[in-house]
Design a protein around this motif. Structure first.
Motif, PDB file in Angstrom:
ATOM      1  N   GLU A   1     -77.459 -17.776 -18.156  1.00  0.00           N
ATOM      2  CA  GLU A   1     -78.059 -18.679 -19.134  1.00  0.00           C
ATOM      3  C   GLU A   1     -79.541 -18.910 -18.835  1.00  0.00           C
ATOM      4  O   GLU A   1     -79.984 -18.771 -17.695  1.00  0.00           O
ATOM      5  CB  GLU A   1     -77.338 -20.032 -19.132  1.00  0.00           C
ATOM      6  CG  GLU A   1     -75.860 -19.967 -19.463  1.00  0.00           C
ATOM      7  CD  GLU A   1     -75.600 -19.629 -20.923  1.00  0.00           C
ATOM      8  OE1 GLU A   1     -76.497 -19.890 -21.746  1.00  0.00           O
ATOM      9  OE2 GLU A   1     -74.509 -19.134 -21.231  1.00  0.00           O
TER      10      GLU A   1
ATOM     11  N   TYR B   1     -84.376 -17.762 -15.827  1.00  0.00           N
ATOM     12  CA  TYR B   1     -83.068 -17.190 -16.135  1.00  0.00           C
ATOM     13  C   TYR B   1     -82.190 -17.301 -14.898  1.00  0.00           C
ATOM     14  O   TYR B   1     -82.587 -16.911 -13.796  1.00  0.00           O
ATOM     15  CB  TYR B   1     -83.210 -15.731 -16.555  1.00  0.00           C
ATOM     16  CG  TYR B   1     -81.893 -15.018 -16.776  1.00  0.00           C
ATOM     17  CD1 TYR B   1     -81.139 -15.260 -17.913  1.00  0.00           C
ATOM     18  CD2 TYR B   1     -81.406 -14.100 -15.830  1.00  0.00           C
ATOM     19  CE1 TYR B   1     -79.925 -14.622 -18.120  1.00  0.00           C
ATOM     20  CE2 TYR B   1     -80.201 -13.446 -16.035  1.00  0.00           C
ATOM     21  CZ  TYR B   1     -79.463 -13.719 -17.183  1.00  0.00           C
ATOM     22  OH  TYR B   1     -78.256 -13.080 -17.381  1.00  0.00           O
TER      23      TYR B   1
ATOM     24  N   ARG C   1     -82.298 -12.669 -22.716  1.00  0.00           N
ATOM     25  CA  ARG C   1     -82.495 -13.996 -22.133  1.00  0.00           C
ATOM     26  C   ARG C   1     -83.572 -13.975 -21.043  1.00  0.00           C
ATOM     27  O   ARG C   1     -84.332 -14.932 -20.901  1.00  0.00           O
ATOM     28  CB  ARG C   1     -81.173 -14.525 -21.595  1.00  0.00           C
ATOM     29  CG  ARG C   1     -80.206 -14.876 -22.730  1.00  0.00           C
ATOM     30  CD  ARG C   1     -78.849 -15.328 -22.232  1.00  0.00           C
ATOM     31  NE  ARG C   1     -78.016 -15.745 -23.367  1.00  0.00           N
ATOM     32  CZ  ARG C   1     -76.727 -16.071 -23.267  1.00  0.00           C
ATOM     33  NH1 ARG C   1     -76.130 -16.024 -22.086  1.00  0.00           N
ATOM     34  NH2 ARG C   1     -76.047 -16.433 -24.340  1.00  0.00           N
TER      35      ARG C   1
ATOM     36  N   GLU D   1     -82.402 -15.313 -29.569  1.00  0.00           N
ATOM     37  CA  GLU D   1     -81.571 -14.215 -29.086  1.00  0.00           C
ATOM     38  C   GLU D   1     -81.069 -13.364 -30.248  1.00  0.00           C
ATOM     39  O   GLU D   1     -81.151 -12.126 -30.216  1.00  0.00           O
ATOM     40  CB  GLU D   1     -80.376 -14.780 -28.306  1.00  0.00           C
ATOM     41  CG  GLU D   1     -80.734 -15.480 -27.017  1.00  0.00           C
ATOM     42  CD  GLU D   1     -79.539 -16.187 -26.397  1.00  0.00           C
ATOM     43  OE1 GLU D   1     -78.413 -16.006 -26.920  1.00  0.00           O
ATOM     44  OE2 GLU D   1     -79.714 -16.908 -25.402  1.00  0.00           O
TER      45      GLU D   1
END
Length: 407
Positions: A364, A358, A326, A311
């Motif tokens: 998350e 995802y 994400r 990320e």
């Protein structure tokens, strides 16, 4: 042979070689033998020392001086030159001081220039840090003064002449046979795999072994900072290596440039040696545009840390919302294999996790553990006992089904 006598003999050797523009190794050995035998009483060398001295003199003018002995030693996996102060080596995971060292900073600087010159790179006061490689594929990092305070620092990671196979890794206990067969099917089916781990955990070695499962009729593009991968048996193979900027700070070819270019070269799979920075966004875009079966590596302490690092690296290259990053990661990567180096110096596959997708509610990336190493104690020699235990079943099986494979 004391350093002063060696230096005088080497000086005389260089003087004898000055008259030659091109000279063969055989002729250099002849000149060395003449010096040792007829160099005068001040250069008398006992018979027992002549063989090692002959070799050391040749290495000092034709190869990498005292380092050549270590480079030719298959048991040495790492060479660490701490300026003129000391040389340390790694054998079988153990780091020890070597009984030889460089006495001249100038000679050590010459060695550094010789190494970088062989792969068209440069290192000097304005560019004091450089990555390079030797002819045998060994990875080299060089840090020069004024950044290195104790003189030129050279670190050489040496690889075996023949790539380590998965069968050897199974024999050494790095991975279980069951997990290896599982990974073989994932590679054949075109799952995108990311290998994580700390320094010296064996990421490149494992990537080499894993790449042997790639079907031999596919077109493979490798992208690396320094060419280290040793793919075997693939005929349609293109190897790309990044290039540093010149003295004017121009003409650099980055990993990002190479990834973008590789997409125009009709690859079936792209293998990226290591992701360190903003090229992470290009990797994810490549994986999300139909290049299934690609493999890459990165430094991290755990699979979760690897996702967090990805990320961060993506955000170094492009400003987009974290949720979008994400989503890209969850869509691009199917499996993360995490390697580690245990306290007994052995390298193990510690975890294999699946990226499930995802979660829009939590924001998350969802994962599950497929295999995890569980320690079971130590034997009498202090070696760690344990095994790679199977966990959850693979959920995302669409690629396996399309490839006609089952687990």
């Amino acid at each position: 042979m004391e350093e002063q006598k060696f230096a005088l003999l080497r000086q005389r050797l260089m003087e004898n070689l000055e008259e030659y523009r091109e000279i063969q190794d055989k002729e250099i050995y002849r000149v060395i033998d003449e010096l040792i035998l007829h160099g005068g009483s001040d250069f008398y060398v006992p018979l027992s020392e002549r063989g090692p001295l002959r070799r050391d003199l040749f290495n000092s003018v034709r190869r990498l001086d005292i380092l050549q002995e270590l480079i030719d030693d298959n048991t040495v996996t790492e060479i660490m030159v701490n300026g003129t102060e000391a040389v340390f080596i790694e054998r079988e995971g153990r780091v020890t001081a070597w009984d030889k060292r460089f006495f001249s900073q100038e000679r050590l600087s010459d060695i550094a220039q010789q190494i970088v010159g062989q792969c068209n790179r440069m290192v000097n006061e304005s560019v004091p840090i450089v990555d390079a490689r030797l002819e045998n594929g060994a990875r080299v990092n060089i840090v020069m003064p004024p950044v290195a305070l104790n003189g030129p620092v050279i670190t050489i990671r040496r690889f075996r002449d023949q790539a380590i196979t998965m069968e050897e890794l199974i024999q050494w206990g790095t991975v279980s046979k069951e997990a290896a067969l599982f990974l073989e099917k994932l590679v054949c089916a075109g799952y995108n795999i990311f290998i994580s781990g700390g320094t010296g955990s064996g990421k490149t070695t494992f990537m080499n072994a894993l790449s042997n499962y790639i079907p031999k009729d596919e077109r493979i593009i490798t992208v690396e900072d320094n060419a280290e991968l040793q793919l075997q048996g693939i005929k349609n193979l293109v190897r790309l290596e990044a290039r540093n900027a010149n003295a004017e700070g121009e003409m650099a070819v980055t990993i990002r440039d190479l990834i973008r270019s590789s997409l125009r070269m009709r690859p079936d799979r792209i293998l990226i040696g290591e992701v360190r920075g903003s090229e992470a966004i290009d990797l994810l875009q490549a994986l999300n545009t139909g290049h299934d079966g690609s493999i890459s590596t990165g430094h991290a302490n755990s699979p979760g840390d690897m996702l967090a690092r990805l990320e961060t690296m993506v955000l170094m290259g492009i400003e987009i919302p974290l949720s979008a990053v994400r989503r890209q990661i969850a869509s691009a990567i199917d499996v993360i294999i995490h390697l580690g180096r245990l306290r007994d110096r052995t390298r193990k596959v510690l975890q294999i996790i699946e990226i499930l997708g995802y979660n829009g509610e939590t924001g998350e990336v969802q994962t599950q553990t497929l295999y995890e190493f569980q320690e079971e104690g130590e034997d009498a020699c202090g070696r760690i006992r344990g095994s790679l235990k199977k966990g959850n079943l693979l959920q995302r099986r669409q690629k396996l089904q399309r490839a006609g494979l089952q687990i």
